[in-house]
Design an enzyme around this catalytic site. Structure first.
Site, mmCIF file in Angstrom:
data_model
loop_
_atom_site.group_PDB
_atom_site.id
_atom_site.type_symbol
_atom_site.label_atom_id
_atom_site.label_comp_id
_atom_site.label_asym_id
_atom_site.label_seq_id
_atom_site.Cartn_x
_atom_site.Cartn_y
_atom_site.Cartn_z
ATOM 1 N N GLY A 143 0.709 -1.356 0.016
ATOM 2 C CA GLY A 143 -0.040 0.035 0.087
ATOM 3 C C GLY A 143 0.802 1.283 0.002
ATOM 4 C CG LEU A 144 0.247 6.009 -0.625
ATOM 5 C CD1 LEU A 144 1.259 6.075 -1.837
ATOM 6 C CD2 LEU A 144 -1.011 7.087 -0.849
ATOM 7 C CG HIS A 145 4.989 1.428 2.891
ATOM 8 N ND1 HIS A 145 6.190 1.787 2.915
ATOM 9 C CD2 HIS A 145 4.901 0.649 1.834
ATOM 10 C CE1 HIS A 145 6.890 0.779 2.179
ATOM 11 N NE2 HIS A 145 5.923 0.212 0.969
ATOM 12 C CG LEU A 146 8.010 6.719 5.066
ATOM 13 C CD1 LEU A 146 7.241 8.017 5.841
ATOM 14 C CD2 LEU A 146 9.011 6.512 6.151
#
Lengths: 104, 630
Positions: free
Chosen positions: A19-22
């Site tokens: 997913g849209l992690h760091l």
């Protein structure tokens, strides 16, 4: 600038496993900053600033999430194009969340 | 601590935190609508109640952010915000570049993302909005905004995202540090007004650096009952609680706090009823202590006429007067480490003499018992090389062992003490003596130094009493041999308990095993008294045990005739002494020496204290007025 105002919009799906992690969010923001246009990201009715990494990470956009990318400004079309490409390319990350191209 | 509070203190649970009130529970997504009260449980180390605004001291020296600003100061706060964000960003970028060279891209990417977070438009916008709307300082605004993000992230189901809360808190620290960095003038108003300090840990010198006039109380995440920090806090008479466990993240979000140094509780953002209850308790407490002040000039004598000497423990010259004001007839323990901590060279003889002279003169002819340097090699590391780190410092080169290994350091201190001895009634004791041979070596150096001074024409009185501190079980067991050569014994119960029970008193995980009530410890004390009595040698108890009401009847019964303690403990101990009989105390001591363990001993001592103070019994039961567990 106002005479050049464009609005561009495109829906994309988050495809990378984590997913849209760091780091993906960071890549997104760095790319967004290359454009003059204001970038908005819409997720289930929440609209956030696409140039804010804090906003992006708190979207909690997991794999499979649909996002609407919207740009307003002189380079809106190019911005949405580039950002959508980044998302669809899974942010150039491997499934484990590593960078495919560490040298960059 | 009152006898009442002492009874209460013994039944203190050592749990970390009141159930259901955890940091995480309060930080569900979304900004909290109102401040929620949180009660944290730690270990009470210095009694009293402190109520005031919270200040968090971080290992990086951060201060907590809450500070109101006037409307006119808002533009200046915007500037401070911009400057702090700018310097934090360039710091993070420098860290990123360095990490890319030295550590690799994975870590560098994270630092780079940190730089973007610091430069984040939403952060800047929200922080500015808070400054303008809430009229708070830039650092407070930044902290609130980022804490909101961190809390939202921490509450997410996705563990990868939840872990990002740590990144947000990391940049929060980096930004807040800028407000304190060189070139950043301290914020005006930052040093005004009394505060309650919360920290992960405070070094003894940091604790001592707290201004008792401004710091109402303090609490730390780490530390056990008898840590050095606790000793200093008690000496400075600041209410203190240690061993809270994780508390700072929550404390950063809190505006006010209560430190309950009687029960070992910290209440963050107390609700009005709690605040009201504590305010009343605080007033009652003050009234009770004023009552005790009348005791200062009454003799410390049991009902059947046994006189006991009550002395004070000090660390700084300014502490002598508080001891004398509370009726101390001498100084039983003068800790001399302070001049040696956090300096890049050892203090000179004259620097030491100046401090010692102040103490001896303040004592006005009353006995002053110097303890020579009681530090581990690790504490002197800044100006001493050649002592490699020790795997087990408590059993390593410390205290008298270090002094004997470093004669220059030791001789300098002894010269300063001997010079001060001409100004009053000075005694010297050596800490951590394990064998008679160590005592002889130390005494020989003392004699040689005295000879040197005499040869230089410096007046040094003859016959300076020289004693040993009994802190190692070996010294207690061999007390009959030591008694042939020493002038007095002083029992340092903190170390004696630590070494007898093999418990590191500062290690929270085992601190519960540390107990002065253990019969093994009591038997060692009895051995020392038995060795000293036939020769008429004094035995003083100068550890924390000597200042606890619970143990006063027992120590008296064991034959101890001198107790030395932190100044605030003097009136309470005197009250206990004046309420008991020596013959009953002896019977009590004989009885508990035959019990099997610490719980049985502690229970019997509680009963004895309640017999002496029947009115304390009501307070000792759960649900009494001091029971503030929610």
């Amino acid at each position: 600038m106002s005479q050049d105002l464009q609005v561009a919009r495109r829906q994309v799906e988050i495809l990378n496993a984590l997913g849209l992690h760091l780091r993906p969010a960071d890549k997104f923001v760095r790319l967004a900053h290359r454009f003059q246009s204001e970038i908005r990201v819409n997720h289930e009715g929440h609209e956030i600033n696409g140039k804010s990494i804090l906003d992006l990470t708190t979207l909690a956009a997991e794999c499979g999430t649909m996002l609407v990318l919207e740009a307003r400004g002189p380079d809106a079309e190019a911005a949405v194009e580039a950002l959508a490409e980044l998302v669809l390319a899974r942010f150039h990350e491997t499934e484990e969340g590593h960078d495919k191209d560490p040298a960059r | 601590m009152t006898p009442t509070a002492a009874v209460g203190a013994r039944r203190r649970a050592r749990g970390r935190r009141t159930p259901g009130r955890t940091a995480r529970g309060a930080n569900r997504p979304g900004p909290p609508k109102s401040k929620t009260m949180h009660t944290l449980r730690g270990i009470a180390v210095s009694p009293g109640i402190a109520i005031g605004p919270v200040r968090v001291l971080d290992p990086r020296g951060l201060r907590p952010p809450l500070r109101a600003v006037s409307a006119e100061a808002v533009p200046a706060e915007y500037d401070r915000l911009d400057r702090a964000l700018e310097s934090a960003r360039s710091e993070a970028e420098a860290a990123e570049a360095e990490a890319r060279d030295r550590i690799g891209p994975q870590y560098a990417d994270i630092l780079g993302a940190h730089a973007r977070m610091i430069d984040d438009p939403t952060l800047r916008r929200d922080a500015r909005e808070r400054i303008g709307r809430d009229l708070v300082s830039a650092e407070h605004a930044v902290s609130e905004v980022l804490e909101g993000h961190a809390a939202r992230l921490a509450g997410m189901a996705d563990t990868h995202l939840a872990a990002r809360a740590a990144d947000v808190r990391d940049i929060q620290r980096r930004i807040l540090a800028q407000f304190l960095g060189p070139g950043t003038a301290p914020a005006p108003g930052d040093t005004d007004g009394p505060i309650v300090v919360l920290a992960h840990d405070l070094s003894p010198s940091e604790t001592a650096g707290l201004d008792p006039a401004r710091v109402l109380g303090f609490a730390t995440e780490s530390g056990g009952l008898a840590s050095h920090t606790a000793i200093v806090a008690a000496a400075l008479e600041i209410p203190a609680v240690v061993g809270l466990g994780r508390a700072l993240d929550l404390a950063r979000l809190s505006r006010s706090a209560i430190v309950d140094g009687d029960e070992g509780l910290v209440v963050l953002d107390p609700d009005p009823p709690t605040l009201d209850r504590y305010r009343r308790a605080s007033v009652e407490r003050t009234a009770r202590f004023e009552g005790l002040a009348d005791l200062a000039h009454l003799p410390a004598e049991t009902l059947d006429g046994r006189a006991v000497r009550l002395w004070g423990n000090i660390e700084f010259p300014a502490e002598v007067d508080p001891c004398l004001d509370r009726g101390a007839t001498g100084i039983g323990l003068y800790r001399t480490e302070f001049l040696f901590l956090n300096v890049d060279r050892p203090p000179t003889e004259d620097e030491q003499f100046a401090a010692y002279e102040a103490v001896v003169r303040s004592a006005g002819g009353r006995p002053v018992t110097f303890r020579t340097l009681d530090l581990g090699a690790d504490k002197l590391v800044s100006y001493r090389n050649g002592h490699p780190p020790e795997p087990n410092p408590a059993l390593g080169l410390r205290s008298l062992r270090l002094s004997l290994r470093d004669p220059d350091l030791f001789r300098t201190q002894l010269r300063a003490i001997l010079r001060a001895s001409a100004l009053g009634d000075v005694r010297v004791m050596f800490p951590l003596v394990s064998t008679i041979s160590e005592f002889r070596q130390a005494r020989a150096i003392l004699r040689a130094v005295a000879g040197e001074l005499a040869a230089e024409g410096v007046a040094v009185p003859a016959g300076l009493p020289v004693g040993v501190m009994v802190e190692v079980p070996a010294a207690a067991v061999m007390a009959d041999q030591l008694a042939k050569e020493v002038d007095f014994f002083s029992i340092g119960t903190n170390d004696l308990i630590q070494y007898t029970l093999a418990v590191d008193r500062t290690n929270e995980t085992v601190a519960g095993l540390y107990s002065a009530a253990d019969p093994s410890v009591l038997r060692l004390i009895a051995l020392v008294v038995a060795a000293a009595e036939p020769r008429g040698l004094d035995v003083t108890v100068c550890g924390a045990m000597g200042g606890e009401p619970l143990y006063a009847p027992l120590l008296l019964g064991l034959g101890i005739r001198c107790l030395s303690m932190a100044p605030h403990q003097l009136p309470e101990i005197k009250r206990v002494i004046r309420a008991i009989r020596d013959d009953r105390a002896r019977a009590l001591a004989a009885e508990v020496l035959g019990l099997e363990g610490a719980p049985e001993v502690a229970e019997r001592l509680r009963e004895a204290l309640i017999e002496a103070f029947p009115e304390a019994a009501a307070h000792a039961l759960p649900g009494g007025p001091h029971d503030s567990r929610g």
